[in-house]
Design an enzyme around this catalytic site. Structure first.
Site, PDB file in Angstrom:
ATOM      1  N   HIS A 232       0.633  -1.073  -0.066  1.00  0.00           N
ATOM      2  CA  HIS A 232      -0.091   0.059  -0.027  1.00  0.00           C
ATOM      3  C   HIS A 232       0.817   1.268   0.172  1.00  0.00           C
ATOM      4  O   HIS A 232       2.003   1.166   0.365  1.00  0.00           O
ATOM      5  CB  HIS A 232      -0.851   0.093   1.268  1.00  0.00           C
ATOM      6  CG  HIS A 232      -0.228   0.182   2.615  1.00  0.00           C
ATOM      7  ND1 HIS A 232       0.466  -0.848   3.339  1.00  0.00           N
ATOM      8  CD2 HIS A 232       0.347   1.391   3.274  1.00  0.00           C
ATOM      9  CE1 HIS A 232       0.977  -0.484   4.411  1.00  0.00           C
ATOM     10  NE2 HIS A 232       0.913   0.858   4.422  1.00  0.00           N
ATOM     11  N   HIS A 289       4.810   0.227  -0.088  1.00  0.00           N
ATOM     12  CA  HIS A 289       5.473  -0.624   0.688  1.00  0.00           C
ATOM     13  C   HIS A 289       4.681  -1.665   1.199  1.00  0.00           C
ATOM     14  O   HIS A 289       3.401  -1.680   1.407  1.00  0.00           O
ATOM     15  CB  HIS A 289       6.097   0.154   1.895  1.00  0.00           C
ATOM     16  CG  HIS A 289       5.150   1.000   2.755  1.00  0.00           C
ATOM     17  ND1 HIS A 289       4.604   2.276   2.093  1.00  0.00           N
ATOM     18  CD2 HIS A 289       4.756   1.208   3.767  1.00  0.00           C
ATOM     19  CE1 HIS A 289       3.886   2.746   2.855  1.00  0.00           C
ATOM     20  NE2 HIS A 289       3.799   1.968   4.132  1.00  0.00           N
ATOM     21  N   ARG A 299       7.580  -9.166  15.409  1.00  0.00           N
ATOM     22  CA  ARG A 299       7.954  -7.953  14.889  1.00  0.00           C
ATOM     23  C   ARG A 299       6.896  -6.867  15.465  1.00  0.00           C
ATOM     24  O   ARG A 299       5.655  -7.097  15.520  1.00  0.00           O
ATOM     25  CB  ARG A 299       8.306  -7.909  13.310  1.00  0.00           C
ATOM     26  CG  ARG A 299       8.425  -6.649  12.873  1.00  0.00           C
ATOM     27  CD  ARG A 299       9.026  -6.752  11.386  1.00  0.00           C
ATOM     28  NE  ARG A 299       9.519  -5.322  10.917  1.00  0.00           N
ATOM     29  CZ  ARG A 299       8.656  -4.417  10.444  1.00  0.00           C
ATOM     30  NH1 ARG A 299       6.995  -4.881  10.189  1.00  0.00           N
ATOM     31  NH2 ARG A 299       8.817  -3.331   9.975  1.00  0.00           N
TER      32      ARG A 299
END
Ligand SMILES: C=C1C[C@]23C[C@@]1(O)CC[C@H]2[C@@]12CCC[C@@](C)(C(=O)O1)[C@H]2[C@@H]3C(=O)O
Ligand SMILES: O=C(O)CCC(=O)C(=O)O
Ligand SMILES: [Fe+2]
Length: 373
Positions: A232, A289, A299
């Site tokens: 997006h 990205h 993460r």
């Protein structure tokens, strides 16, 4: 803080809430293949990644040097990392702890702060999920202004620490985002005199609107077939992203494919968003990205999504427009653009485009060959 980001998001398709931390095998609902959503996981073997820019003037020959670096990064990559940005290591650690504490709550507890179907803030799956047939391997929490209401639901007796950290982070990010906006515009030859809506009566930068997005990506049993956050662009002027010490963020570069942005301790990532694309009349394209996931490592990322003050109509800056460079986009407020994004997703930028050149030139955004929805 003045933060009217309208509740104009497209409602989610109904979705079961998976506890990703306890799943031992990738469910079909989360298995992305090339046949759905034009998913591509392959990475190109790249030795180059986005530039790292030192914001400390003393480490650069002069301010122009920083502007040249920034201009080059914005044109070539649409993203760069910054060091010596003045956000303390302690604050970066604190925001990580706050995020981890939130996401490690039991699902039942997190759902008490669930984002309502047409709302903006709270806990939930990525907003863009509704554009994809498969689910993403992540959870998110969106904050606009004070987090107190949701924090009270999550920790009825003990919400203060979380709120203090979030508010401090928002305050520091607001300053940094303003500084970055002027540096980026400065690299295009734009000064405060050219952007009246961004300057207050005393010459100060007007407070923009912003959202803080905490993203959690648990370790995944089959990362090659999963997607953390699908490709997006952000609907922002710029986004400042802090990632923990686990890689996952990738930016797309025409001709090179997906390039990993390696975590550098203490560094922050800056992404160009769609509104800067519009302001710069396409000179600085917003960056496509995504986030991929990892088999063994957890993460966490924290995105500060920075936009113009409420009600301001953003359009290509007049200094960048002349008879040879006609304005390519019509004026939009952030809230209006978020509504457009919620409706058209990766076609949002094209949908506010004014003139389609005769040679059929497509928006940089259309990223030939990469379909994202
Ligand atoms: C201000 C905003 C930008 C955002 C939509 C939102 O209202 C709050 C969350 C933001 C975010 C973060 C993850 C990626 C993204 C595309 C999404 O789904 O939610 C962005 C939105 C955006 O930039 O359009
Ligand atoms: O987790 C990441 O690295 C990307 C997050 C992101 O793109 C976003 O929140 O908009
Ligand atoms: Fe993003």
């Amino acid at each position: 803080m003045p933060s009217r980001i309208s509740d104009s998001c497209r409602p989610h398709h109904s979705q079961k809430h998976f506890d990703l931390n306890s799943i031992k095998e990738l469910p079909e609902s989360h298995a992305w293949t090339s046949s759905n959503d034009h998913y591509t996981q392959e990475n190109s073997c790249n030795f180059e990644s986005i530039p790292v820019i030192d914001l400390d003037n003393n480490n650069n020959n002069n301010n122009n040097n920083i502007l040249d670096h920034i201009g080059h990064a914005c044109k070539k990559w649409g993203a760069f990392q910054i060091i010596n940005h003045s956000i303390s290591e302690k604050l970066l650690q604190d925001i990580e702890v706050a995020g981890k504490t939130l996401f490690s709550l039991p699902m039942q507890q997190k759902l008490k702060a669930a984002r309502s179907p047409d709302g903006v803030t709270g806990y939930g799956a990525a907003r863009i999920s509704s554009f994809f047939s498969k689910l993403m391997w992540s959870e998110g929490f969106t904050i606009v202004g004070s987090p107190i209401e949701h924090a009270r639901q999550l920790w009825p007796k003990d919400y203060n620490k979380f709120c203090e950290v979030i508010e401090e982070y928002e305050k520091e990010m607001e300053k940094l985002a303003g500084r970055l906006m002027w540096l980026i515009l400065g690299s295009l030859g734009i000064t405060k005199d050219d952007v009246k809506w961004a300057v207050g009566p005393k010459g100060e930068t007007k407070e923009g609107c912003a959202a803080l997005q905490l993203n959690s990506y648990p370790a995944c049993p089959d990362p090659g077939r999963a997607m953390g956050l699908a490709a997006h662009t952000d609907s922002t002027i710029l986004t400042i992203l802090h990632q923990n010490n686990t890689s996952g963020l990738q930016v797309y570069q025409e001709g090179n494919g997906w390039i990993t942005v390696p975590p550098i301790p203490g560094a922050l990532v800056v992404n160009i968003g769609d509104l800067l694309h519009i302001l710069s009349n396409g000179s600085y394209p917003s960056v496509l990205h995504r986030a991929v996931v990892n088999r063994t490592r957890y993460r966490l990322s924290v995105a500060y999504l920075y936009g113009p003050p409420s009600g301001v109509r953003v359009s290509p800056l007049s200094k960048l427009v002349d008879h040879r460079h006609p304005p390519l986009y019509r004026a939009v407020t952030w809230s209006e653009y978020l509504g457009t994004k919620a409706k058209y997703f990766d076609k949002a930028l094209s949908s506010v485009r004014l003139c389609v050149p005769l040679n059929g030139f497509t928006d940089a955004k259309d990223h030939k060959g990469v379909q994202v929805g």
